[in-house]
Design a protein around this motif. Sequence first.
Motif, short mmCIF file in Angstrom:
data_model
loop_
_atom_site.label_atom_id
_atom_site.label_comp_id
_atom_site.label_asym_id
_atom_site.label_seq_id
_atom_site.Cartn_x
_atom_site.Cartn_y
_atom_site.Cartn_z
N ASP A 164 -10.27 4.71 -0.20
CA ASP A 164 -9.59 5.87 -0.44
C ASP A 164 -10.35 6.73 -1.37
OD1 ASP A 164 -7.43 5.31 1.21
OD2 ASP A 164 -5.94 4.69 -0.25
N TYR B 293 1.94 9.60 10.19
CA TYR B 293 1.06 10.18 9.40
C TYR B 293 -0.24 9.67 8.73
CZ TYR B 293 4.80 13.49 10.34
OH TYR B 293 5.83 14.24 10.91
N ASN B 294 -0.29 8.49 8.58
CA ASN B 294 -1.10 7.73 8.11
C ASN B 294 -1.90 6.83 8.82
OD1 ASN B 294 -1.49 9.09 5.36
ND2 ASN B 294 0.73 8.07 5.12
N VAL C 60 6.86 0.72 3.17
CA VAL C 60 6.48 1.36 4.58
C VAL C 60 7.70 1.63 5.52
CG1 VAL C 60 6.02 -0.71 5.85
CG2 VAL C 60 4.72 1.36 5.97
N GLU D 99 -12.39 9.93 -1.09
CA GLU D 99 -12.08 11.23 -2.11
C GLU D 99 -13.38 11.75 -2.70
OE1 GLU D 99 -9.14 13.05 -2.72
OE2 GLU D 99 -8.49 12.04 -1.14
N HIS E 116 -4.56 6.02 10.36
CA HIS E 116 -6.03 5.69 10.12
C HIS E 116 -5.80 4.78 8.79
CE1 HIS E 116 -5.04 9.10 7.60
NE2 HIS E 116 -5.82 8.58 6.60
N LYS E 117 -4.86 4.74 8.27
CA LYS E 117 -4.90 3.72 7.19
C LYS E 117 -4.25 2.43 7.56
CE LYS E 117 -5.25 6.99 3.42
NZ LYS E 117 -5.22 7.34 2.21
N ASP F 207 5.28 6.73 7.71
CA ASP F 207 4.10 6.36 7.02
C ASP F 207 3.04 5.98 8.06
OD1 ASP F 207 4.93 6.78 4.30
OD2 ASP F 207 5.69 4.68 4.26
N TYR G 19 -7.11 0.88 9.48
CA TYR G 19 -7.79 0.19 8.28
C TYR G 19 -7.58 -1.08 7.73
CZ TYR G 19 -11.35 -0.02 4.54
OH TYR G 19 -12.50 -0.75 3.92
N TYR H 32 0.71 -1.14 -0.06
CA TYR H 32 -0.01 0.01 0.06
C TYR H 32 0.93 1.29 0.15
CZ TYR H 32 -3.51 3.39 1.09
OH TYR H 32 -4.31 4.83 1.05
N PHE H 33 1.70 1.35 0.92
CA PHE H 33 2.54 2.70 0.88
C PHE H 33 4.04 2.35 0.19
CE2 PHE H 33 0.59 2.64 5.12
CZ PHE H 33 0.11 3.63 5.33
#
Length: 176
Positions: A154, A120-121, A113, A158, A123-124, A117, A127, A109-110
Amino acid sequence: MTFIYMSVMYEVLCVQIHFVLLISRQGKVRLTKWYSTYSQKERTKVIRELSGVILTRGPKLCNFVEWRGLKVVYKRYASLYFCMCIDPDGNELEILEIIHHYVEVLDRYFGSVCELDLIYNFHKAYYILDEILISGELQEPGKRTIVRAVAAQDSLVETVKEQTASISTIITQATK
């Protein structure tokens, strides 16, 4: 006979995870997920105790620690320790696989990673963990399926942001 075999297979595949911790080498908690009931005071104590135990262990020692009648399985990736607590009769190697699976999905995903990551993310990261584990048990073993679900999430976020922006624009124009 088939019924007995299936029930044994189900027991092997359903290891109960009590909690997941991601701890940096400096002892900072980057992610926690609790599947068993712990009060806030107990959680703080658990994190302090396990940080002390895991961070002081030598790199050549095994990745399993017996702790408070439970078993903690951990693996270090770069500057993070990924820890999962299971029952004493749980399969440690299965948990190591789940940890590795989580790290691989985070990498996909990142794109390689890193700790930032996850900071700052976060929440992801939560998830993705929720896509892999539900109620402390493995839900989805397919990496592509998980990445697709996160990408769909995502996309949905958006779309909502765009709709909110357009509604804000309409309201601003109407109030002028």
